[in-house]
Write a protein that holds these residues in place. Structure first.
Motif, PDB file in Angstrom:
ATOM      1  N   GLN A 114      -2.075   2.443   7.495  1.00  0.00           N
ATOM      2  CA  GLN A 114      -1.686   3.486   6.548  1.00  0.00           C
ATOM      3  C   GLN A 114      -0.609   4.370   7.172  1.00  0.00           C
ATOM      4  O   GLN A 114      -0.675   4.687   8.373  1.00  0.00           O
ATOM      5  N   SER A 148       4.680   6.983   1.382  1.00  0.00           N
ATOM      6  CA  SER A 148       3.343   6.548   1.775  1.00  0.00           C
ATOM      7  C   SER A 148       3.276   5.036   1.646  1.00  0.00           C
ATOM      8  O   SER A 148       3.881   4.451   0.746  1.00  0.00           O
ATOM      9  N   ARG A 191       0.491   1.503   2.426  1.00  0.00           N
ATOM     10  CA  ARG A 191      -0.813   0.967   2.808  1.00  0.00           C
ATOM     11  C   ARG A 191      -0.706  -0.548   2.879  1.00  0.00           C
ATOM     12  O   ARG A 191      -0.207  -1.180   1.946  1.00  0.00           O
TER      13      ARG A 191
END
Length: 515
Positions: free
Chosen positions: A223, A235, A237
């Motif tokens: 992450q 962001s 992931r």
């Protein structure tokens, strides 16, 4: 009368901007009373240049000038990770803050195998205010979680906030030597993933994480998040285990999602087949992005993610396609009629915008989805295979009438000369294969594409034309008829060059056409 003496003249009263540590208000009142008593004239002296050095002033960040920063460590700062943090804390970017830090933490764990935590914060020598080092108020958080085959979970965290840094590594149990070595081998891949996302513009480099040692590790989760950094917020992931891989990225440019189902290794083709399929899909992505005027930087990340998640699935478990278990010839022909990729779904969506103040309902947008799904039915002696590839593009954009670039649109009618283009495209490629008792019964390929383009032309804000242009194509191919002559002549059994050329031609045909 008041006289100002020169800087170097003798003085009667010198005003010194020093504050009493006991009672600064009382001391100031005394100075004022003394001055009032001087009559009939008062001589006021501006401090000399040498006296200016004693003055204490403040920086725009609210700290005293001339004071060295103070590093506050959570624990002993003499180890290799702390030395890396000491070199990074003052950097002004996330890339600088996290440079080499992830790999240093994993390298330490390989040596010690113990849990670890460290943090450093920064203040001024007076302790009155933070020094203001760091990445301009942005907050960065990074995590790597691995689970070993034996069930031990190792969690790694890195953080950057207010000019300080923090790191930790925690294990739920004791790792074997092989598990610790496998984790340590993620060192470079972990750091490469961090460095890529911290770059400007950000990039995806997940290959080091995707190729972890599956004999010792069961799963990996990564992450990355940066907030408080305006248009540089991002962001990401990434997760992978023996059955699936998934990736999601969100930034100011837009969002992207990829999922790959690696649970059935019977679908995995040769390295050459996968490489050809990936290259074909990258052409599809480039074509869609050019046609829909998508964001080039976001597409680059999307293509990197697609490539890295599909170029190597690891060691296959030995499954064969239904109906082809006892015939290498059938296995080759069936595999050639498939992409060689694991089933997947992928999407990319640009952040939309409304650049025309006179028509805010005209939106610049880009959205593209692509997927593959496969159904396998039957036994080792007979079976049916169907594989479907699909793509869909939805986009809209403004284009200048002259030059073809993006127009500069304002509230003035003189600026309202442009094309507003809306696109809705789709494409499909479907393969159907049936085998029984070592014989290829049928093999067909069906492909179709539909393009719908609407072009609204404006001159000085007046709609002068509105044209909708649909375009549909479809075709069906009997793949069996292409291979059957070579099968009858035993070229397939002898695996001749002509047989391999025919398989390569079939594989190229089944790949998805431009949407």
């Amino acid at each position: 009368m008041t006289t100002l003496s020169s800087l170097n003249a003798a003085t009667t009263v010198a005003l010194t901007p020093l504050v009493s540590s006991v009672n600064p208000t009382a001391e100031a009142d005394t100075e004022v009373s003394s001055l009032a008593a001087l009559s009939p004239s008062t001589i006021v002296t501006i401090p000399s240049a040498s006296g200016l050095a004693a003055l204490q002033t403040y920086t725009p960040e609210g700290t005293l000038t001339g004071t060295a920063p103070v590093l506050n460590w959570a624990s002993d700062d003499s180890d290799i990770v702390s030395l890396r943090m000491a070199g990074n804390y003052a950097q002004q970017t996330m890339a600088g803050h996290f440079a080499g830090l992830g790999s240093a933490l994993l390298d330490r764990f390989k040596t010690t195998g113990s849990d670890y935590a460290q943090s450093v914060s920064v203040s001024s020598a007076s302790g009155l205010a933070p020094v203001g080092q760091g990445s301009n108020g942005a907050v960065g958080q990074i995590g790597l979680t691995t689970r070993t085959k034996s069930g031990v979970t190792v969690e790694i965290e890195l953080g950057s906030e207010d000019g300080g840094l923090s790191v930790s590594i925690k294990s739920s149990g004791t790792l074997s030597d092989s598990e610790r070595d496998a984790l340590a081998k993620l060192s470079d891949g972990f750091q490469q993933a961090i460095d890529g996302l911290s770059a400007v513009p950000p990039k995806l480099d997940l290959s080091g994480l995707a190729q972890f040692d599956t004999s010792a590790l069961a799963s990996v989760k990564f992450q990355y998040s940066v907030t408080g950094n305006g248009n540089a917020n991002i962001s990401a992931r990434y997760a992978q285990d023996s059955a699936a891989r998934s990736l999601s990225v969100t930034s100011a440019a837009g969002t992207m999602n990829l999922e790959v189902d690696t649970s059935d290794s019977a679908l995995w083709g040769t390295g050459a087949q996968r490489a050809a399929s990936i290259a074909s899909y990258l052409q599809q992505f480039d074509h869609a992005n050019a046609r829909g005027h998508g964001n080039a930087a976001l597409l680059s990340m999307f293509e990197d993610g697609f490539t890295q998640m599909n170029e190597d699935y690891g060691t296959p478990s030995g499954e064969t396609l239904p109906g082809a278990a006892y015939s290498p010839t059938l296995q080759q022909s069936d595999q050639a009629m498939l992409t060689g990729l694991a089933d997947f779904s992928a999407s990319i969506t640009d952040t939309s915008a409304s650049p025309n103040p006179m028509r805010p309902g005209e939106v610049d947008s880009f959205s593209f989805q692509v997927a593959q799904s496969t159904q396998l039915e039957g036994t080792a002696r007979e079976g049916r295979i169907s594989q479907l590839q699909q793509a869909h593009l939805s986009a809209s954009y403004h284009q200048a009438l002259q030059g073809g670039g993006a127009p500069v649109l304002t509230s003035s009618r003189d600026s309202q000369n442009y094309d507003y283009v809306r696109i809705d495209d789709s494409a499909e490629s479907a393969v159907q294969v049936a085998t029984a008792r070592g014989i290829l019964l049928n093999a067909t390929l069906s492909q179709s594409s539909a393009q719908d383009t609407r072009d609204s032309k404006y001159e000085r804000g007046v709609l002068v034309s509105d044209v909708n242009t649909p375009k549909d194509t479809s075709r069906s191919t009997d793949l069996l008829s292409m291979l059957e002559p070579l099968i009858e002549k035993s070229d397939a059994t002898r695996d001749t060059a002509a047989w391999q050329q025919a398989l390569a031609k079939v594989h190229a045909m089944i790949l998805l056409n431009n949407a």
